[in-house]
Design an enzyme around this catalytic site. Structure first.
Site, mmCIF file in Angstrom:
data_model
loop_
_atom_site.group_PDB
_atom_site.id
_atom_site.type_symbol
_atom_site.label_atom_id
_atom_site.label_comp_id
_atom_site.label_asym_id
_atom_site.label_seq_id
_atom_site.Cartn_x
_atom_site.Cartn_y
_atom_site.Cartn_z
ATOM 1 N N CYS A 161 0.188 -0.994 -0.023
ATOM 2 C CA CYS A 161 0.087 -0.194 0.127
ATOM 3 C C CYS A 161 0.772 1.370 0.093
ATOM 4 O O CYS A 161 0.266 2.785 -0.224
ATOM 5 C CB CYS A 161 -1.081 0.248 1.631
ATOM 6 S SG CYS A 161 -1.619 -1.693 1.462
ATOM 7 N N HIS A 301 -2.838 7.472 6.427
ATOM 8 C CA HIS A 301 -3.618 6.244 5.777
ATOM 9 C C HIS A 301 -4.595 5.690 6.004
ATOM 10 O O HIS A 301 -5.413 5.385 5.488
ATOM 11 C CB HIS A 301 -2.333 5.318 6.597
ATOM 12 C CG HIS A 301 -1.916 4.138 6.158
ATOM 13 N ND1 HIS A 301 -1.945 3.945 4.274
ATOM 14 C CD2 HIS A 301 -1.883 2.840 6.595
ATOM 15 C CE1 HIS A 301 -2.453 2.630 3.781
ATOM 16 N NE2 HIS A 301 -2.234 1.722 5.126
ATOM 17 N N GLU A 312 -1.119 5.028 14.093
ATOM 18 C CA GLU A 312 -1.267 6.026 13.147
ATOM 19 C C GLU A 312 -1.377 7.508 14.435
ATOM 20 O O GLU A 312 -0.441 8.516 14.452
ATOM 21 C CB GLU A 312 -1.643 5.507 12.130
ATOM 22 C CG GLU A 312 -1.533 7.575 11.673
ATOM 23 C CD GLU A 312 -1.995 7.246 9.583
ATOM 24 O OE1 GLU A 312 -1.621 8.072 8.728
ATOM 25 O OE2 GLU A 312 -2.809 6.147 9.219
ATOM 26 N N LYS A 333 -9.968 7.411 2.768
ATOM 27 C CA LYS A 333 -10.184 6.191 2.601
ATOM 28 C C LYS A 333 -11.965 5.737 3.487
ATOM 29 O O LYS A 333 -12.106 4.339 2.942
ATOM 30 C CB LYS A 333 -9.232 5.541 3.367
ATOM 31 C CG LYS A 333 -8.230 5.042 2.702
ATOM 32 C CD LYS A 333 -7.055 4.005 3.609
ATOM 33 C CE LYS A 333 -6.207 3.573 2.677
ATOM 34 N NZ LYS A 333 -4.748 5.300 2.800
ATOM 35 N N HIS A 338 -9.834 1.473 0.784
ATOM 36 C CA HIS A 338 -8.376 1.232 0.298
ATOM 37 C C HIS A 338 -8.125 0.976 -1.127
ATOM 38 O O HIS A 338 -8.251 -0.428 -1.473
ATOM 39 C CB HIS A 338 -7.741 0.269 1.189
ATOM 40 C CG HIS A 338 -6.325 0.009 1.775
ATOM 41 N ND1 HIS A 338 -5.558 0.815 0.597
ATOM 42 C CD2 HIS A 338 -5.339 -0.001 2.749
ATOM 43 C CE1 HIS A 338 -4.466 1.203 1.377
ATOM 44 N NE2 HIS A 338 -4.405 0.278 2.341
ATOM 45 N N PHE A 397 1.914 -3.475 3.897
ATOM 46 C CA PHE A 397 1.998 -5.103 4.234
ATOM 47 C C PHE A 397 3.331 -5.607 4.014
ATOM 48 O O PHE A 397 4.041 -4.640 2.542
ATOM 49 C CB PHE A 397 1.762 -6.001 3.834
ATOM 50 C CG PHE A 397 0.121 -5.715 4.735
ATOM 51 C CD1 PHE A 397 -0.395 -5.613 5.516
ATOM 52 C CD2 PHE A 397 -1.006 -6.728 4.154
ATOM 53 C CE1 PHE A 397 -1.715 -5.203 5.983
ATOM 54 C CE2 PHE A 397 -2.845 -7.002 4.291
ATOM 55 C CZ PHE A 397 -2.913 -6.595 5.167
#
Length: 410
Positions: A161, A301, A312, A333, A338, A397
């Site tokens: 991502c 994010h 975060e 998002k 996403h 990831f």
């Protein structure tokens, strides 16, 4: 300098359409229509690009031979080039100094699944000769370069991502080093397929709020239960100030900083207290000579997963200190879902628009306060405020972290 932008998103195709939808707080969530998502799938919802028609950009033969993710890339690049006042290599720039970097976390997964089925059901001789060039992630920047005769640096970034955020940062670095004058940079993803959805659901990473898809993506909300997969593409035109001024191109924003790091911790879970995110954010600030007091907006994010949103929030507080309580931290998002490898590019565009227009999209669906997520997420609607510096966070990831910084021009 950023001189052009293009978007393909679940809430609109085209920069103007998508930006208006973001400011309205429109959700792109719905039931999956790309395949029959029966109740054997734990997750049956997604944020799909609706009524996508690439025929204004691509020929029928190209549409047949290009995977959906590559089509998204070409449509977004076409808009970005036109937005920058370009249809080809700029006058006075040799093609070898015009490059393309596009990120994708997965590439042509729809083609991969289709050709696997063909192999198993019909045999090796029926696998398409276009299978490999339709599937590989680097075909997106390859096709874009062919369209515009861009013969300079050309590759794909693959870091889950964070893929398209890496692409934009790399492109800016290439121009700073003097290795190119102009770059097309961004990302694309089209992974709403049976295998992808089943795989992410098996990891317990995706929301199962199937009865209310429009409210399933709820970053920073106490009842969040996972991300909602989206699809689309985002694209920027980056060029040296000298070239932009010579062309008389409108400068939308200044690329101000790039920070990146690795968690070196876990394949999917963020490091404690967002350690890697902190490093990336500090890196972007240091790279641009930016103080915390200059930051006005962070496009987080903000995936709507329990661990990401809390870590975060901690990372932002650690990096910005008291300034964290004076800025807006939003997650678009909540509306787009996403977009995986394309998320960073789409959110970079949002960050630039916030700087250019002084308007910040809301975080929708934030209805239940989470004591671990205690920043101003603009949950009450779009905000109007001057944005001198916007940060855009992208984490993937594997522990990949990127922070991009943009400064208002003028």
């Amino acid at each position: 300098m950023v001189t052009g932008m293009g978007l393909v998103t679940p809430i609109g195709v085209g920069l103007g359409t998508a930006w208006a939808a973001l400011l309205e707080g429109r959700s792109g969530g719905g039931c999956i229509s790309h395949f029959e998502a029966t109740d054997v799938f734990a997750t049956r919802i997604a944020c799909e690009v609706k009524d996508f028609d690439p025929s204004g950009v691509l020929e029928p033969k190209e549409i047949r031979r290009y995977d959906r993710f590559a089509q998204f890339a070409l449509v977004a690049a076409d808009e970005a080039m036109r937005h920058a006042g370009l249809e080809r290599t700029p006058d006075g720039v040799v093609p070898e100094r015009f490059g393309v970097i596009m990120g994708s976390g997965i590439g042509g997964i729809a083609t991969f699944e289709e050709q696997c089925k063909t192999l198993l059901e019909r045999g090796a001789g029926r696998v398409s000769p276009f299978f490999v060039p339709m599937f590989i992630p680097d075909i997106a920047p390859g096709l874009v370069s062919m369209r515009y005769d861009a013969r300079g640096p050309n590759y794909a970034t693959v870091s889950a991502c964070a893929s398209s955020a890496h692409a934009i940062g790399d492109a800016a670095r290439i121009i700073e080093r003097g290795d190119a004058d102009i770059m097309i940079a961004g990302g694309t993803e089209a992974a709403i397929t049976p295998l992808s959805v089943a795989g992410f659901a098996a990891m317990k990473a995706m929301s199962t709020r199937n009865d209310d898809p429009g409210k399933a993506s709820r970053p920073f909300d106490a009842t969040r239960d996972g991300f909602v997969m989206g699809e689309g593409a985002g694209c920027l035109i980056l060029e040296s100030r000298e070239l932009a001024e010579r062309r008389g191109a409108p400068i939308l924003s200044r690329f101000a900083g790039f920070g990146m790091s690795a968690d070196a911790y876990h394949i999917t879970s963020p490091a404690p207290e967002g350690r890697g995110a902190q490093t990336a954010m500090k890196g972007a600030l240091a790279d641009g000579g930016i103080t915390p007091e200059e930051v006005d907006y962070i496009n987080a994010h903000g995936t709507s997963t329990p661990q990401n949103d809390a870590s975060e929030t901690v990372a932002i507080r650690r990096v910005l200190g008291d300034r964290a309580d004076q800025i807006v931290v939003g997650s678009t998002k909540s509306m787009t879902g996403h977009l995986l490898g394309a998320a960073g590019a789409v959110e970079a565009v949002v960050s630039i628009m916030a700087c250019a227009e002084g308007r910040i999209p809301p975080t929708i669906n934030l209805e239940h306060a989470d004591p671990e997520c205690d920043l101003d997420y603009a949950s009450d609607g779009a905000r109007s405020r001057s944005v001198e510096i916007a940060l855009s966070n992208s984490f993937g990831f594997g522990g990949h972290n990127v922070c991009l910084a943009f400064r208002r021009e003028g």
